[in-house]
Scaffold this active site. Structure first.
Site, PDB file in Angstrom:
ATOM      1  N   CYS A   1      -0.048  -4.563  14.742  1.00 41.14           N
ATOM      2  CA  CYS A   1       0.254  -3.563  13.760  1.00 41.14           C
ATOM      3  C   CYS A   1      -0.452  -4.813  12.432  1.00 41.14           C
ATOM      4  O   CYS A   1      -0.020  -5.822  12.635  1.00 41.14           O
ATOM      5  CB  CYS A   1       2.070  -3.338  13.312  1.00 41.14           C
TER       6      CYS A   1
ATOM      7  N   CYS B   1      -1.043   1.842   7.964  1.00 42.43           N
ATOM      8  CA  CYS B   1      -0.035   0.882   7.313  1.00 42.43           C
ATOM      9  C   CYS B   1      -0.480  -0.504   7.403  1.00 42.43           C
ATOM     10  O   CYS B   1      -1.272  -0.711   8.819  1.00 42.43           O
ATOM     11  CB  CYS B   1       1.473   0.759   7.617  1.00 42.43           C
TER      12      CYS B   1
ATOM     13  N   CYS C   1       5.180  -6.215  15.219  1.00 38.20           N
ATOM     14  CA  CYS C   1       4.949  -4.808  16.132  1.00 38.20           C
ATOM     15  C   CYS C   1       3.243  -6.118  16.641  1.00 38.20           C
ATOM     16  O   CYS C   1       2.135  -5.788  15.533  1.00 38.20           O
ATOM     17  CB  CYS C   1       4.526  -3.853  15.638  1.00 38.20           C
TER      18      CYS C   1
ATOM     19  N   GLU D   1       0.887  -1.126   0.146  1.00 39.79           N
ATOM     20  CA  GLU D   1      -0.110   0.146   0.157  1.00 39.79           C
ATOM     21  C   GLU D   1       0.702   1.165  -0.064  1.00 39.79           C
ATOM     22  O   GLU D   1       1.956   1.443   0.280  1.00 39.79           O
ATOM     23  CB  GLU D   1      -0.481   0.229   1.358  1.00 39.79           C
TER      24      GLU D   1
HETATM   25  N1  SAH Z   1       8.636  -0.587  11.051  1.00 41.57           N
HETATM   26  C1  SAH Z   1       8.675   0.606  10.754  1.00 41.57           C
HETATM   27  C2  SAH Z   1       7.257   1.914   9.712  1.00 41.57           C
HETATM   28  C3  SAH Z   1       6.335   1.008  10.288  1.00 41.57           C
HETATM   29  S1  SAH Z   1       5.090   2.151  10.078  1.00 41.57           S
HETATM   30  C4  SAH Z   1       8.500   1.716  12.208  1.00 41.57           C
HETATM   31  O1  SAH Z   1       8.005   0.481  12.936  1.00 41.57           O
HETATM   32  O2  SAH Z   1       8.793   2.511  12.837  1.00 41.57           O
HETATM   33  C5  SAH Z   1       4.730   4.398  11.046  1.00 41.57           C
HETATM   34  C6  SAH Z   1       4.447   4.064  12.125  1.00 41.57           C
HETATM   35  O3  SAH Z   1       2.782   3.552  12.481  1.00 41.57           O
HETATM   36  C7  SAH Z   1       5.190   2.751  13.407  1.00 41.57           C
HETATM   37  O4  SAH Z   1       5.541   3.530  14.239  1.00 41.57           O
HETATM   38  C8  SAH Z   1       3.998   1.873  13.523  1.00 41.57           C
HETATM   39  O5  SAH Z   1       4.346   1.274  15.340  1.00 41.57           O
HETATM   40  C9  SAH Z   1       2.774   2.946  13.772  1.00 41.57           C
HETATM   41  N2  SAH Z   1       1.424   2.098  13.422  1.00 41.57           N
HETATM   42  C10 SAH Z   1       1.301   0.730  12.847  1.00 41.57           C
HETATM   43  N3  SAH Z   1       0.262   0.499  12.814  1.00 41.57           N
HETATM   44  C11 SAH Z   1      -0.874   0.977  13.403  1.00 41.57           C
HETATM   45  C12 SAH Z   1      -1.756   1.052  13.985  1.00 41.57           C
HETATM   46  N4  SAH Z   1      -2.764   0.534  14.147  1.00 41.57           N
HETATM   47  N5  SAH Z   1      -1.912   2.183  14.479  1.00 41.57           N
HETATM   48  C13 SAH Z   1      -1.614   3.754  15.093  1.00 41.57           C
HETATM   49  N6  SAH Z   1      -0.010   3.292  14.698  1.00 41.57           N
HETATM   50  C14 SAH Z   1       0.449   2.204  14.527  1.00 41.57           C
END
Ligand code: SAH
Length: 361
Positions: free
Chosen positions: A132, A348, A129, A105
């Protein structure tokens, strides 16, 4: 694959290369072999980046025969748009299907004059995580440079003639620092004057905190802004929320973030997803304030964006306010990320998840 590349063995059978994987180093010899000057590379680049062309046929200052040959030898797009959604706030999201069927995406966000795009670097994610959507099925594979750049160009094509891309955040699916080899050349194209021409200060790479790769970035290309996903103020909580953290103690992570700050001079961002009842109490906020005290950093608080099937909840407005006030009363620079594009699952991995769950029914 090997057969397709051995075009001398099978005359007439040419491998079609992805131009965006390496534009100059593929095009320069290609034009040279045809007795064409180097300026032809610049013409193609201009069409791609400034002209927002989507086919070689549109590159009308190149002779028609050359355009046909280019189209036979190179592909511009390796993905197809599986879904294109647009929210009322102007957010647009593309779900792309790659040549091997994988899906990623990317998102375009409109905020006053800002035009920010959010791009992916991997199919799936290996960091796990717990909140996520991207990592639910683990990592499938890294994206290529061309597949990363393709997202940038496709999103740019969604802009109106008066709109210009202003910011890039590498915050889509995947862990960017686990795929630096492919990401850096794509960002290079985004920043070059004869590319998209975005200042590296307007590009943010978000990482779960892979310390070796942070060091590599600091030592080789400390031009971009770095955002570090913390999500917890102590090691034991962080290990529950961010499994990858079991190998990366907070002390090491912060030391590496400080090193990046020293090398880059760019203000750091720490991201913190607020999960109700997990990491959102005033005590957590106070612990976080202690942890980050004295750093030139911004804390980006992201209220959890619910993912279907996961057992987490977004904290109430009161809890969010209390968390913020605790940090601000300690003099920290806090920013709450606006929830944009909720209606189109702009966080994401969420559109991909929805597509997978509905198509598997
Ligand atoms: N792998 C990278 C990029 C991830 S996406 C990282 O971990 O930083 C960017 C941000 O969005 C990250 O801080 C991630 O933890 C957050 N994120 C992912 N899923 C989420 C959700 N459902 N709600 C809020 N933030 C989210």
């Amino acid at each position: 694959m090997v057969l397709a590349q051995s075009s001398n063995l099978f005359p007439g059978m040419q491998s079609v290369r992805h131009l965006l994987d390496a534009i100059d180093s593929q095009l320069a010899p290609w034009f040279q072999q045809r007795g064409q000057g180097k300026y032809r590379v610049g013409q193609v680049r201009k069409w791609l980046f400034a002209g927002r062309a989507s086919r070689f046929a549109e590159m009308t200052d190149l002779p028609l025969a050359l355009r046909d040959e280019l189209a036979a030898d190179f592909t511009l797009w390796t993905s197809s748009t599986a879904r294109h959604t647009r929210a009322e706030d102007g957010t647009e999201k593309l779900l792309l299907t790659l040549a091997d069927g994988g899906q990623i995406e990317c998102v375009l966000l409109r905020d006053e004059t800002r035009r920010t795009i959010c791009i992916s670097t991997q199919v799936g994610c290996g960091m796990g995580c717990v909140f996520c959507a991207s990592g639910l099925e683990g990592l499938q594979r890294n994206l290529s440079t061309g597949e990363i750049l393709e997202q940038v160009l496709r999103l740019q094509q969604l802009l109106g003639p008066e709109e210009r891309l202003s910011h890039i955040v590498v915050m889509g699916m995947g862990e960017p620092l686990a795929n630096l080899d492919a990401l850096l050349p794509a960002l290079e194209e985004a920043t070059r004057d004869d590319g998209i021409g975005i200042s590296s200060r307007r590009i943010t790479i978000s990482t779960v905190g892979l310390t070796k790769a942070m060091r590599r970035l600091a030592d080789t290309t400390p031009r971009y802004r770095l955002a570090v996903s913390l999500h917890a103020p102590n090691d034991s909580l962080r290990q529950q929320i961010v499994p990858a953290a079991s190998k990366i103690p907070l002390a090491d992570l912060l030391a590496e973030a400080d090193y990046y700050f020293d090398r880059s001079g760019r203000q750091l961002t720490f991201e913190y997803v607020l999960l109700a009842g997990v990491n959102d109490s005033p005590a957590h906020a106070a612990e976080l304030a202690n942890l980050l005290a004295g750093r030139t950093a911004m804390i980006n608080i992201i209220p959890y964006n619910p993912v279907v099937g996961l057992p987490y909840a977004t904290p109430s407005a009161t809890a969010q306010r209390a968390f913020r006030q605790t940090l601000e009363s300690r003099g920290l620079n806090v920013h709450f990320r606006h929830r944009k594009g909720d209606a189109i699952d702009a966080a994401c991995g969420q559109l991909r998840l929805r597509s997978q769950t509905t198509s598997s029914r």
